[in-house]
Design an enzyme around this catalytic site. Sequence first.
Site, PDB file in Angstrom:
ATOM      1  N   ASP A  64       0.816  -1.219   0.000  1.00 23.02           N
ATOM      2  CA  ASP A  64       0.000   0.000   0.000  1.00 23.02           C
ATOM      3  C   ASP A  64       0.854   1.274   0.000  1.00 23.02           C
ATOM      4  O   ASP A  64       0.300   2.377  -0.030  1.00 23.02           O
ATOM      5  CB  ASP A  64      -0.994   0.001   1.177  1.00 23.02           C
ATOM      6  CG  ASP A  64      -0.329  -0.212   2.524  1.00 23.02           C
ATOM      7  OD1 ASP A  64       0.726  -0.877   2.583  1.00 23.02           O
ATOM      8  OD2 ASP A  64      -0.854   0.289   3.537  1.00 23.02           O
ATOM      9  N   HIS A  65       2.176   1.127  -0.004  1.00 19.35           N
ATOM     10  CA  HIS A  65       3.046   2.306  -0.025  1.00 19.35           C
ATOM     11  C   HIS A  65       3.873   2.427  -1.310  1.00 19.35           C
ATOM     12  O   HIS A  65       4.436   3.491  -1.558  1.00 19.35           O
ATOM     13  CB  HIS A  65       3.973   2.298   1.204  1.00 19.35           C
ATOM     14  CG  HIS A  65       3.203   2.465   2.479  1.00 19.35           C
ATOM     15  ND1 HIS A  65       3.112   3.666   3.139  1.00 19.35           N
ATOM     16  CD2 HIS A  65       2.435   1.598   3.173  1.00 19.35           C
ATOM     17  CE1 HIS A  65       2.335   3.519   4.206  1.00 19.35           C
ATOM     18  NE2 HIS A  65       1.915   2.272   4.256  1.00 19.35           N
ATOM     19  N   HIS A 140       8.199  -0.550  12.773  1.00 18.12           N
ATOM     20  CA  HIS A 140       7.064  -1.210  12.155  1.00 18.12           C
ATOM     21  C   HIS A 140       7.376  -2.709  12.077  1.00 18.12           C
ATOM     22  O   HIS A 140       8.390  -3.159  12.586  1.00 18.12           O
ATOM     23  CB  HIS A 140       6.836  -0.598  10.757  1.00 18.12           C
ATOM     24  CG  HIS A 140       5.513  -0.950  10.141  1.00 18.12           C
ATOM     25  ND1 HIS A 140       4.316  -0.908  10.827  1.00 18.12           N
ATOM     26  CD2 HIS A 140       5.190  -1.331   8.868  1.00 18.12           C
ATOM     27  CE1 HIS A 140       3.333  -1.253  10.002  1.00 18.12           C
ATOM     28  NE2 HIS A 140       3.828  -1.520   8.823  1.00 18.12           N
ATOM     29  N   HIS A 269      -3.115   8.366   6.502  1.00 17.02           N
ATOM     30  CA  HIS A 269      -3.042   6.904   6.628  1.00 17.02           C
ATOM     31  C   HIS A 269      -4.069   6.382   7.622  1.00 17.02           C
ATOM     32  O   HIS A 269      -3.773   5.586   8.514  1.00 17.02           O
ATOM     33  CB  HIS A 269      -1.628   6.485   7.047  1.00 17.02           C
ATOM     34  CG  HIS A 269      -1.307   5.040   6.727  1.00 17.02           C
ATOM     35  ND1 HIS A 269      -1.579   4.020   7.589  1.00 17.02           N
ATOM     36  CD2 HIS A 269      -0.766   4.457   5.639  1.00 17.02           C
ATOM     37  CE1 HIS A 269      -1.199   2.868   7.062  1.00 17.02           C
ATOM     38  NE2 HIS A 269      -0.700   3.112   5.860  1.00 17.02           N
TER      39      HIS A 269
END
Lengths: 308, 308
Positions: A64-65, A140, A269
């Site tokens: 998604d990035h 993360h 986000h």
Amino acid sequence: MQCIVLGSGGMMPMPQRRLTSLALRHAGRVYLFDCGEGTQLPYKELHVGLRALTVVATTHLHADHVLGLPGLLMLRAQMPDPPPLTLLGVPGLRRFIEHVRADLGMFINYPIQVIEWSGDPQAPAYRDDQVTIYWQPLDHRVLCLGYRLEEHERPGRFDPAAAARLGVPCGPLWGQLQHGSEVLLSGGAIVRPEQVLGLPRRGRHVAFITDTAPCAGLQPLLRAVDLAFIEGMFAAAEQADADEKRHLTAIQAAQAARRAEARRVILVHLSPRYDAAAAQALGVEAAAHHPLLEVARDGLLVELPLPD
Amino acid sequence: MQCIVLGSGGMMPMPQRRLTSLALRHAGRVYLFDCGEGTQLPYKELHVGLRALTVVATTHLHADHVLGLPGLLMLRAQMPDPPPLTLLGVPGLRRFIEHVRADLGMFINYPIQVIEWSGDPQAPAYRDDQVTIYWQPLDHRVLCLGYRLEEHERPGRFDPAAAARLGVPCGPLWGQLQHGSEVLLSGGAIVRPEQVLGLPRRGRHVAFITDTAPCAGLQPLLRAVDLAFIEGMFAAAEQADADEKRHLTAIQAAQAARRAEARRVILVHLSPRYDAAAAQALGVEAAAHHPLLEVARDGLLVELPLPD
């Protein structure tokens, strides 16, 4: 300097909230932060400027990035004589780009420089004649980078009274001093810029932070920035979910920004679980922890004035 | 049987014309044809049905036809206990999927079977209890496949008069004969289905063809189909461009469909150079060459009735 929110959602694109991508436009260049699937569409619709695109900084290698990168790279190949492009990201970004280029026979007619995280947060990721981009590792599930873009310092303010005292006549010599050159007066005296200029004035600083649990990297990235884009993935009620998935709640984002004295916060986000009303509520709970905070909407454009 | 146009554009997604993707929904399954960047968005918006998604057939390995696959695969991983998925495409599709899965650490919690073109157009690409999918190589700049989906034949029409003549009492025995089982009458005689059923009735046939110059593969794919989705990438005025890039003009698509006696044509994969008015004009010039032809719009849903 303009910041344009191309998308403000996380995880998957939604009709009203595309995947998070931020365009920062300054002095004829565009610096793009993250590029999820579909980013080329708002990039075109909002007229961000393809030729100006100079840097794409990616936070990490989750789909998604970065899945919008191949399409954007190909779109950029459609214009005549495209200038080179710099990509920033974690180790593995180059391999991803090389694989997709080869596997899909992508037509790319310009040089792409891929700069991968070196492990040294002191070394800037990128520098040109206008800005420097710094990066920091965050926390993360995979290596993820936060970014801080700093506009270079400007010369100090010109002091006309000081110039007059030193005998510099009003005219072109003032301009030369303002631009940093010393000047020779007709009487033979030399006047240096620092005699007529105040202290250098700082430029604008912007942070882009997403996909992280609270961590040490946040403070240097956020310290006194004019504007911080930070993920507000979850409401406080989802704290356990945020912890497990290594994301920030909106409140944690606001608190980190406040501790670092970031002047203004825009949350991006957001989880696809939140509709417009829930996103509004998320902003309300976070705004209790920072004096100037809002929730992004897709297409939001922020003009960032020069600091005094 | 429903056909849903998720996108009708070629090359790059546009605000009003997303990249070409077609969902065919039948008997609780969805068969998807091509999946360019952003396909997951109309897939969700139009409620096509994620759990029902059974096959994704891809024509070739150009970005505008497959870059939506990773996102769709991950979206599908969000539901509880997703069923297996079959991907069809040219050799290299498996490598593309494997690379992107590994490079982006994609979370996929269901089996994916990738079936690559074997070189034998006689061998079906896929078969289940409802449909068979055939493929043919076309003529593009890279290996590109056209598809034809055929619903299985249905048993012939039941003839109540014939049943009465043979002494089959109206009731459950009729149903057994209709479903293809022979029955034993109380008097000891056996009646076979073919004694009371007409000839088997053909199912519905749909073709999906894009990114090709006119070629031999078109005729077997289009032969007498009920509905053909064919690229109408260019207007006749752009014939030279179409030839060079190995695409069909709208007129060439119409002519190929007419030669093959395809009953109905819907043009997809229009060049981004055409706005709504130009696309309309493209339809008008092509419609002179086929009696039942239209230009697709995103979101178009076609109910395909059973043939008589």
